[in-house]
Design a protein around this motif. Structure first.
Motif, PDB file in Angstrom:
ATOM      1  N   GLY A  27       0.787  -1.213   0.099  1.00 53.74           N
ATOM      2  CA  GLY A  27      -0.024   0.087  -0.004  1.00 53.74           C
ATOM      3  C   GLY A  27       0.670   1.232   0.036  1.00 53.74           C
ATOM      4  N   SER A  28       0.190   2.263  -0.483  1.00 51.44           N
ATOM      5  CA  SER A  28       1.154   3.668  -0.770  1.00 51.44           C
ATOM      6  C   SER A  28       0.932   4.411   0.717  1.00 51.44           C
ATOM      7  CB  SER A  28       0.529   4.387  -1.832  1.00 51.44           C
ATOM      8  OG  SER A  28      -0.983   4.616  -1.565  1.00 51.44           O
ATOM      9  N   VAL A  29       0.200   3.962   1.468  1.00 52.37           N
ATOM     10  CA  VAL A  29       0.152   4.830   2.899  1.00 52.37           C
ATOM     11  C   VAL A  29       1.019   4.107   3.882  1.00 52.37           C
ATOM     12  CG1 VAL A  29      -1.500   5.696   4.715  1.00 52.37           C
ATOM     13  CG2 VAL A  29      -2.444   5.435   2.246  1.00 52.37           C
ATOM     14  N   LEU A  30       2.027   4.941   4.372  1.00 53.51           N
ATOM     15  CA  LEU A  30       2.765   4.277   5.397  1.00 53.51           C
ATOM     16  C   LEU A  30       2.153   4.771   6.770  1.00 53.51           C
ATOM     17  CD1 LEU A  30       5.398   2.754   6.182  1.00 53.51           C
ATOM     18  CD2 LEU A  30       6.595   4.765   6.046  1.00 53.51           C
ATOM     19  N   VAL A  31       2.248   3.924   7.689  1.00 51.58           N
ATOM     20  CA  VAL A  31       1.510   4.039   9.132  1.00 51.58           C
ATOM     21  C   VAL A  31       2.384   3.347  10.120  1.00 51.58           C
ATOM     22  CG1 VAL A  31      -0.574   3.349  10.543  1.00 51.58           C
ATOM     23  CG2 VAL A  31      -0.835   3.551   7.885  1.00 51.58           C
ATOM     24  N   ILE A  71       2.247   8.319   8.832  1.00 56.42           N
ATOM     25  CA  ILE A  71       3.461   8.978   8.766  1.00 56.42           C
ATOM     26  C   ILE A  71       4.051   9.405   7.317  1.00 56.42           C
ATOM     27  CG2 ILE A  71       4.295   8.404  10.964  1.00 56.42           C
ATOM     28  CD1 ILE A  71       6.084   6.042   9.668  1.00 56.42           C
ATOM     29  N   ASP A  72       3.183   8.903   6.385  1.00 56.32           N
ATOM     30  CA  ASP A  72       3.451   9.284   4.920  1.00 56.32           C
ATOM     31  C   ASP A  72       2.222   8.816   4.231  1.00 56.32           C
ATOM     32  OD1 ASP A  72       4.266   9.556   2.491  1.00 56.32           O
ATOM     33  OD2 ASP A  72       5.923   8.258   2.621  1.00 56.32           O
ATOM     34  N   PRO A  73       1.195   9.717   3.716  1.00 57.65           N
ATOM     35  CA  PRO A  73       0.118   9.387   3.037  1.00 57.65           C
ATOM     36  C   PRO A  73       0.242   8.905   1.597  1.00 57.65           C
ATOM     37  CG  PRO A  73       0.207  11.690   3.269  1.00 57.65           C
ATOM     38  CD  PRO A  73       1.641  11.224   4.013  1.00 57.65           C
ATOM     39  N   GLY A  74       1.349   9.345   1.202  1.00 53.51           N
ATOM     40  CA  GLY A  74       1.789   8.816  -0.506  1.00 53.51           C
ATOM     41  C   GLY A  74       1.256   9.757  -1.256  1.00 53.51           C
ATOM     42  N   THR A  75       0.976   9.144  -2.478  1.00 55.11           N
ATOM     43  CA  THR A  75       0.305  10.087  -3.374  1.00 55.11           C
ATOM     44  C   THR A  75      -1.284   9.285  -3.566  1.00 55.11           C
ATOM     45  OG1 THR A  75       1.238   8.644  -5.161  1.00 55.11           O
ATOM     46  CG2 THR A  75       2.255  10.883  -5.062  1.00 55.11           C
ATOM     47  N   ASN A  76      -2.120   9.933  -4.105  1.00 59.85           N
ATOM     48  CA  ASN A  76      -3.588   9.222  -4.548  1.00 59.85           C
ATOM     49  C   ASN A  76      -4.056   9.110  -3.091  1.00 59.85           C
ATOM     50  OD1 ASN A  76      -3.262   9.539  -7.133  1.00 59.85           O
ATOM     51  ND2 ASN A  76      -2.155   7.420  -7.223  1.00 59.85           N
ATOM     52  N   GLU A 127       5.721  -2.571  13.856  1.00 56.51           N
ATOM     53  CA  GLU A 127       6.058  -0.972  14.399  1.00 56.51           C
ATOM     54  C   GLU A 127       5.506  -0.253  13.292  1.00 56.51           C
ATOM     55  OE1 GLU A 127       9.690  -0.632  17.078  1.00 56.51           O
ATOM     56  OE2 GLU A 127      10.204  -1.645  15.321  1.00 56.51           O
ATOM     57  N   ARG A 128       5.604  -0.553  12.008  1.00 56.70           N
ATOM     58  CA  ARG A 128       5.095   0.317  10.859  1.00 56.70           C
ATOM     59  C   ARG A 128       4.407  -0.773   9.744  1.00 56.70           C
ATOM     60  NH1 ARG A 128       9.391   2.573  12.498  1.00 56.70           N
ATOM     61  NH2 ARG A 128      10.887   1.082  11.631  1.00 56.70           N
ATOM     62  N   TRP A 129       3.440  -0.176   9.298  1.00 53.87           N
ATOM     63  CA  TRP A 129       2.662  -1.053   8.335  1.00 53.87           C
ATOM     64  C   TRP A 129       2.327  -0.195   7.033  1.00 53.87           C
ATOM     65  CZ3 TRP A 129      -2.477   0.216   8.733  1.00 53.87           C
ATOM     66  CH2 TRP A 129      -3.141   0.906   9.939  1.00 53.87           C
ATOM     67  N   ARG A 130       1.924  -0.834   5.869  1.00 52.01           N
ATOM     68  CA  ARG A 130       1.495  -0.127   4.826  1.00 52.01           C
ATOM     69  C   ARG A 130       0.092  -0.724   4.580  1.00 52.01           C
ATOM     70  NH1 ARG A 130       4.198   3.038   1.735  1.00 52.01           N
ATOM     71  NH2 ARG A 130       6.469   3.387   2.103  1.00 52.01           N
ATOM     72  N   TYR A 135      -8.375   1.105   1.687  1.00 53.15           N
ATOM     73  CA  TYR A 135      -8.719   0.370   2.859  1.00 53.15           C
ATOM     74  C   TYR A 135      -8.348   0.813   4.155  1.00 53.15           C
ATOM     75  CZ  TYR A 135      -9.902  -3.292  -0.659  1.00 53.15           C
ATOM     76  OH  TYR A 135     -10.395  -4.181  -1.438  1.00 53.15           O
ATOM     77  N   ALA A 136      -8.011   2.040   4.192  1.00 54.73           N
ATOM     78  CA  ALA A 136      -7.738   2.822   5.404  1.00 54.73           C
ATOM     79  C   ALA A 136      -8.871   3.663   5.957  1.00 54.73           C
ATOM     80  CB  ALA A 136      -6.465   3.510   5.470  1.00 54.73           C
ATOM     81  N   ILE A 137      -9.554   3.352   7.018  1.00 50.29           N
ATOM     82  CA  ILE A 137     -10.622   4.071   7.700  1.00 50.29           C
ATOM     83  C   ILE A 137     -10.180   5.010   8.645  1.00 50.29           C
ATOM     84  CG2 ILE A 137     -12.609   3.869   9.017  1.00 50.29           C
ATOM     85  CD1 ILE A 137     -12.945   2.510   6.316  1.00 50.29           C
ATOM     86  N   LYS A 138     -10.342   6.340   8.309  1.00 50.44           N
ATOM     87  CA  LYS A 138      -9.993   7.575   9.401  1.00 50.44           C
ATOM     88  C   LYS A 138     -10.823   7.210  10.441  1.00 50.44           C
ATOM     89  CE  LYS A 138      -9.151  12.282   8.926  1.00 50.44           C
ATOM     90  NZ  LYS A 138      -9.163  13.266   7.981  1.00 50.44           N
ATOM     91  N   VAL A 139     -10.226   7.588  11.754  1.00 52.78           N
ATOM     92  CA  VAL A 139     -11.144   7.558  12.998  1.00 52.78           C
ATOM     93  C   VAL A 139     -10.806   8.777  13.681  1.00 52.78           C
ATOM     94  CG1 VAL A 139     -11.014   4.946  13.470  1.00 52.78           C
ATOM     95  CG2 VAL A 139      -9.297   6.453  14.310  1.00 52.78           C
ATOM     96  N   ASP A 140     -12.102   9.030  14.267  1.00 57.40           N
ATOM     97  CA  ASP A 140     -12.314  10.499  15.110  1.00 57.40           C
ATOM     98  C   ASP A 140     -11.082  10.477  15.865  1.00 57.40           C
ATOM     99  OD1 ASP A 140     -12.953  12.336  17.025  1.00 57.40           O
ATOM    100  OD2 ASP A 140     -14.852  11.963  16.803  1.00 57.40           O
ATOM    101  N   PRO A 141     -10.286  11.669  15.831  1.00 57.37           N
ATOM    102  CA  PRO A 141      -8.951  11.707  16.643  1.00 57.37           C
ATOM    103  C   PRO A 141      -9.261  11.891  18.126  1.00 57.37           C
ATOM    104  CG  PRO A 141      -9.331  13.781  15.301  1.00 57.37           C
ATOM    105  CD  PRO A 141     -10.241  12.600  14.832  1.00 57.37           C
ATOM    106  N   SER A 142     -10.541  12.203  18.316  1.00 63.18           N
ATOM    107  CA  SER A 142     -10.609  12.542  19.922  1.00 63.18           C
ATOM    108  C   SER A 142     -11.050  10.954  20.573  1.00 63.18           C
ATOM    109  CB  SER A 142     -12.161  13.294  20.310  1.00 63.18           C
ATOM    110  OG  SER A 142     -13.386  12.567  19.733  1.00 63.18           O
ATOM    111  N   LEU A 143     -11.102   9.884  20.000  1.00 63.79           N
ATOM    112  CA  LEU A 143     -11.204   8.589  20.203  1.00 63.79           C
ATOM    113  C   LEU A 143      -9.756   8.014  20.968  1.00 63.79           C
ATOM    114  CD1 LEU A 143     -13.393   6.556  17.851  1.00 63.79           C
ATOM    115  CD2 LEU A 143     -14.039   6.890  20.286  1.00 63.79           C
ATOM    116  N   GLY A 144      -8.618   8.512  20.378  1.00 67.49           N
ATOM    117  CA  GLY A 144      -7.432   8.038  20.810  1.00 67.49           C
ATOM    118  C   GLY A 144      -7.118   6.755  20.604  1.00 67.49           C
ATOM    119  N   ILE A 145      -6.776   6.041  21.722  1.00 65.10           N
ATOM    120  CA  ILE A 145      -6.390   4.622  21.705  1.00 65.10           C
ATOM    121  C   ILE A 145      -7.648   3.733  21.517  1.00 65.10           C
ATOM    122  CG2 ILE A 145      -6.591   4.251  24.124  1.00 65.10           C
ATOM    123  CD1 ILE A 145      -3.837   2.302  23.472  1.00 65.10           C
TER     124      ILE A 145
END
Ligand SMILES: [Zn+2]
Length: 349
Positions: A27-31, A71-76, A127-130, A135-145
């Motif tokens: 995947g192009s998104v690094l997490v 940590i790197d959204p990549g392109t697209n 420690e890192r995944w792509r 297939y990446a679902i953004k979550v409400d930042p106020s949820l935290g962990i």
């Protein structure tokens, strides 16, 4: 980087070890991993009962209940650095079957789907995944962990969606729901029942520990009796134990026109041909629907994010009863009596 890996089908092979950085083809998104929840499937894979490595590999990175920071959204990608995301677990089969072809991979008909951390794709306990942006679902930042609860929430979000689609087959005004089993899936099913304005009852064999109080804090009623001893007929039963006697009692005790939704995966128990006919007879004579459901597709992931975002943070936080470091993953896989959801935390939130 380091990852929790296992050689599937070989007990005693799990370790937290040095592992290559995630491949760009994943995947192009690094997490950067924040946390990963542990569930029964992970335990089964570690015990050598289940799991498949990626083609041509011997080891599989574990973990499918993810939470990470981009940590790197990549392109697209509409994602930005710092966004909290959760990775969808299942990928459509390559054929694809008709359901996978329309994005309903949770309903895959040929079983050739793949799943991160379970079946042929590396999971999220590294420690890192792509991940692919879609297939990446953004979550409400106020949820935290608490965002780590998203994946188990998707399972019951789909279960409720299917219950509702069955319910509207006729005039339907559900008032009461019984959830059997007060594990993470059951408690999240109960949360959705409350959000839907229903009178929620949760049944579990535990009489002590945190579960009874967590159920009461939700505004629901806790029971530790059998389903038949409840004293009422629930309109909906969400079955989360997989225990044969609980399932058959649920079918016999649900109200006329009721729906029994099976989410628990059990095995064995007593078989009795006559009892099966009796159970079926009550299903026929009361117009009952019994349905099974597993996994979730993208709309359920999206909806589950909304359900968690609406939920009381203090209540949700009580579901995470233990947080372990990756070094201690073996302890994280051990089930302790008061555990609800155990989480392995990789980095600070
Ligand atoms: Zn398919």
């Amino acid at each position: 980087m380091k990852a929790i890996t296992v050689e599937p089908k070989k007990p005693g092979t799990a370790m937290y070890e040095d592992f290559p950085e995630p491949d760009v083809h994943e995947g192009s998104v690094l997490v950067e991993a924040v946390a990963v929840g542990v569930c029964g499937t992970d335990v089964e894979i570690v015990e050598g009962k289940y799991g498949w490595p990626p083609p041509g590999k011997t080891r599989l990175v574990l973990g499918h209940e993810s939470l990470g920071r981009v940590i790197d959204p990549g392109t697209n990608s509409s994602l930005k650095n710092g966004d909290l995301v959760v990775g969808i677990v299942r990928r459509p089969d390559p054929v694809p079957c008709s359901n996978c072809a329309v994005g309903e991979w949770d309903m895959c008909r040929n079983g050739q789907y793949t799943e991160r951390g379970i079946k042929e794709i590396h999971g999220f306990m590294s420690e890192r995944w792509r991940i692919e942006p879609e297939y990446a679902i953004k979550v409400d930042p106020s949820l935290g962990i608490l965002g780590v609860l998203l994946e188990p929430t998707t399972v019951v979000t789909k279960a409720w969606a299917h219950v509702i689609s069955v319910g509207v087959r006729t005039f339907w005004e559900p008032r009461t729901v019984l959830v059997t089993g007060a594990g993470p899936i059951g408690l999240l099913a109960a949360l959705i029942g409350k959000q839907r304005g229903l009178d929620v009852h949760v049944l579990d064999r535990n009489t002590t520990g945190p579960k009874p109080e967590i159920v009461r804090a939700l505004g629901a009623t806790y029971h530790s009796c059998t389903v038949s001893a409840l004293g009422f007929e629930p309109d909906v039963i969400i079955e989360c134990t997989g225990v044969g006697s609980v399932i058959s009692e649920s079918i016999q005790c649900v109200s006329s026109g009721g729906i029994v939704c099976l989410t628990g995966v059990g095995h064995g128990g007593v078989t009795n041909k006559a009892a099966v006919a009796d159970v079926a007879a009550s299903a026929v004579l009361k117009n009952i629907v019994v349905l099974g459901t597993v996994n979730a597709n993208k709309r359920h992931w999206y909806r589950a994010g909304e359900i968690l975002a609406r939920a009381d943070r203090k209540w949700l936080s009580r579901l995470i009863t233990r947080i372990e470091k990756p070094d201690n993953f073996k302890q994280a896989m051990e089930r302790k009596p008061d555990d609800i959801k155990v989480v392995i935390q990789f980095s600070e939130i």
